[in-house]
Motif scaffolding. Structure first.
Motif, PDB file in Angstrom:
ATOM      1  N   GLN A  11       1.591   0.265  -9.587  1.00  0.00           N
ATOM      2  CA  GLN A  11       0.214  -0.505  -9.111  1.00  0.00           C
ATOM      3  C   GLN A  11      -0.099  -1.483 -10.418  1.00  0.00           C
ATOM      4  O   GLN A  11       0.325  -1.033 -11.654  1.00  0.00           O
ATOM      5  CB  GLN A  11      -1.040   0.494  -9.145  1.00  0.00           C
ATOM      6  CG  GLN A  11      -0.546   1.598  -8.063  1.00  0.00           C
ATOM      7  CD  GLN A  11      -1.946   2.427  -7.980  1.00  0.00           C
ATOM      8  OE1 GLN A  11      -2.812   2.213  -8.433  1.00  0.00           O
ATOM      9  NE2 GLN A  11      -1.572   3.552  -7.022  1.00  0.00           N
ATOM     10  N   PRO A  12      -0.462  -2.532 -10.131  1.00  0.00           N
ATOM     11  CA  PRO A  12      -0.853  -3.142  -8.851  1.00  0.00           C
ATOM     12  C   PRO A  12       0.654  -3.801  -8.409  1.00  0.00           C
ATOM     13  O   PRO A  12       1.153  -4.583  -9.157  1.00  0.00           O
ATOM     14  CB  PRO A  12      -1.766  -4.017  -8.896  1.00  0.00           C
ATOM     15  CG  PRO A  12      -1.895  -4.571 -10.105  1.00  0.00           C
ATOM     16  CD  PRO A  12      -1.216  -3.527 -11.082  1.00  0.00           C
ATOM     17  N   PRO A  51       2.590   5.261  -8.018  1.00  0.00           N
ATOM     18  CA  PRO A  51       1.289   4.855  -8.557  1.00  0.00           C
ATOM     19  C   PRO A  51       1.722   4.159 -10.076  1.00  0.00           C
ATOM     20  O   PRO A  51       1.016   3.281 -10.303  1.00  0.00           O
ATOM     21  CB  PRO A  51       0.598   6.161  -9.037  1.00  0.00           C
ATOM     22  CG  PRO A  51       0.997   7.105  -7.760  1.00  0.00           C
ATOM     23  CD  PRO A  51       2.465   6.804  -7.762  1.00  0.00           C
ATOM     24  N   GLU A 105       0.833  -1.147  -0.027  1.00  0.00           N
ATOM     25  CA  GLU A 105       0.088   0.011   0.060  1.00  0.00           C
ATOM     26  C   GLU A 105       0.893   1.203  -0.010  1.00  0.00           C
ATOM     27  O   GLU A 105       0.534   2.256  -0.635  1.00  0.00           O
ATOM     28  CB  GLU A 105      -0.835  -0.153   1.042  1.00  0.00           C
ATOM     29  CG  GLU A 105      -1.961   1.104   1.339  1.00  0.00           C
ATOM     30  CD  GLU A 105      -2.793   0.917   2.468  1.00  0.00           C
ATOM     31  OE1 GLU A 105      -3.477   2.247   2.873  1.00  0.00           O
ATOM     32  OE2 GLU A 105      -2.982  -0.126   3.012  1.00  0.00           O
ATOM     33  N   GLU A 128       2.261   1.622  -3.500  1.00  0.00           N
ATOM     34  CA  GLU A 128       1.443   2.137  -4.549  1.00  0.00           C
ATOM     35  C   GLU A 128       0.995   3.480  -4.310  1.00  0.00           C
ATOM     36  O   GLU A 128       0.766   4.323  -5.139  1.00  0.00           O
ATOM     37  CB  GLU A 128       0.328   0.921  -4.500  1.00  0.00           C
ATOM     38  CG  GLU A 128       0.432  -0.127  -4.923  1.00  0.00           C
ATOM     39  CD  GLU A 128      -0.905  -1.168  -4.878  1.00  0.00           C
ATOM     40  OE1 GLU A 128      -0.685  -2.022  -5.391  1.00  0.00           O
ATOM     41  OE2 GLU A 128      -1.808  -0.910  -4.052  1.00  0.00           O
TER      42      GLU A 128
END
Length: 276
Positions: A230-231, A227, A220, A223
Motif C-alpha cells: 500500500q498504496p 498490505p 484493492e 492491497e
C-alpha cells in the motif's frame, strides 16, 4: 481470472435494446466490435445475459466460434431449438399422452417429436414460437457473428433474423432483441454497410474496454492481500493495462508473475509490471 461485474454497462445496454434510450438504434440490433481477449464474451455471458433475464427476457446465447467445424447457420438454429425445448417440453409430453403427433402454438403446427430442433420451421417461425410459448421477449446474443458470413446457411440465418425482427417488433414494442459481437470489425461491417446487407443501416458500436474502475478493483485486491504494497500506484497499473491492449488475461498473468514470491522482486512491483 478475477470476477469483475460490469453491471452499469449491462443495464445501459438492456435499456437501449428495449428501446428506452432516447438516442440510438440498439432496439433494431446492437452490434459490438472489439479486439479478441478484451472481455467481450465474458461480459455478454456474465453481465448482459443475466441483466436481460432479470428484465424478463428469454435469452439465447450462441458462440459461432465454439466449434469452427460446424456450419454457423446450424449453430444458430440449434441454440434457438434448445431454448424452445423447456418452453414446449410439457406441452409435448401432454400431447404424446393424448396420442397427438402435432400441436398448434400461436397458429404454428409443431411436430412434438422434433421439439428442441428447428426442423420444418423457419428461424422466423421458431423465434415467434419461442416468444409466444414463453410469453416473454426474446434476446438472441450471437458471439463472433461475423463468422455467419462464411457459409450460405449462415448468411440465410442472418437474413431470417432480420425478418424475424421486423415481424416481431412494432413501434414502441420490442419482442426480439438482437446482440451481435465481433472481434473483426471489418467483417462485422458486412452485416450492415451495404444495401444488400441483412441489417443495412445499423451502426457498429465499439465495445468499451475495461477501464479505471477495473484497475481500482485490482488495486484493492492487491492491497487487501499484500498490505506491505500500500498504496498501489493505479496510474502505473492503468498504463501497463493499456500497453497490454486492455486484455485482462495477459495483464493479470503478468501481474501474478511480478507479485509471485518466486520472482524475488526487489523494490516496487508497478515498474516491473510496466516493463513486462
Amino acid at each position: 481470472m478475477i470476477a469483475f461485474p460490469r453491471t452499469a454497462l449491462a443495464q445501459e445496454m438492456v435499456a437501449a435494446l428495449q428501446g428506452k434510450a432516447l438516442l440510438g438504434d440498439a432496439h433494431n440490433g446492437l452490434f459490438l466490435a472489439g479486439p479478441r481477449r478484451t472481455g467481450k464474451s465474458t461480459f455478454l455471458q456474465g453481465d448482459l445475459r443475466p441483466a436481460l433475464q432479470a428484465a424478463g427476457a428469454v435469452v439465447v446465447y450462441v458462440d459461432l466460434w465454439a466449434d469452427s467445424r460446424r456450419d454457423p447457420g446450424s449453430l444458430i438454429a440449434e441454440a434457438i431449438g434448445r431454448a424452445l425445448e423447456p418452453q414446449l417440453g410439457l406441452l409435448a409430453r401432454t400431447a404424446r399422452k393424448a396420442g397427438l403427433d402435432k400441436v398448434k402454438v400461436g397458429g404454428l403446427e409443431v411436430d412434438t417429436s422434433k421439439i428442441g430442433k428447428v426442423d420444418g420451421l423457419t428461424l422466423t417461425d421458431a423465434l415467434r414460437l419461442l416468444f409466444e410459448s414463453a410469453g416473454k421477449p426474446v434476446a438472441l446474443i450471437i458471439d463472433e457473428a461475423q463468422h455467419a458470413l462464411t457459409s450460405e446457411a449462415g448468411e440465410a440465418a442472418m437474413t431470417a433474423l432480420k425478418s424475424a425482427r421486423d415481424q416481431l417488433n412494432q413501434p414502441g414494442t420490442v419482442n426480439l432483441m438482437l446482440v451481435m459481437s465481433g472481434s473483426d470489425r471489418d467483417k462485422l461491417l458486412r452485416l450492415v454497410n451495404t444495401a444488400s446487407a441483412p441489417f443495412y443501416g445499423s451502426q457498429i458500436q465499439r465495445m468499451p474496454p475495461l477501464g479505471p474502475d477495473f484497475i481500482a478493483h485490482v488495486a484493492e485486491l492487491i492491497e487487501a492481500q499484500r498490505p506491505d504494497l500500500q498504496p498501489v500506484d493505479q496510474a502505473l497499473l492503468q498504463q501497463a493495462f493499456e500497453v497490454f491492449g486492455f486484455r485482462p488475461q495477459f495483464f493479470m498473468a503478468a501481474l501474478g508473475q511480478v507479485l509471485s514470491p518466486l520472482d524475488a522482486l526487489t523494490g516496487r512491483f508497478e515498474p516491473a509490471l510496466l516493463q513486462a
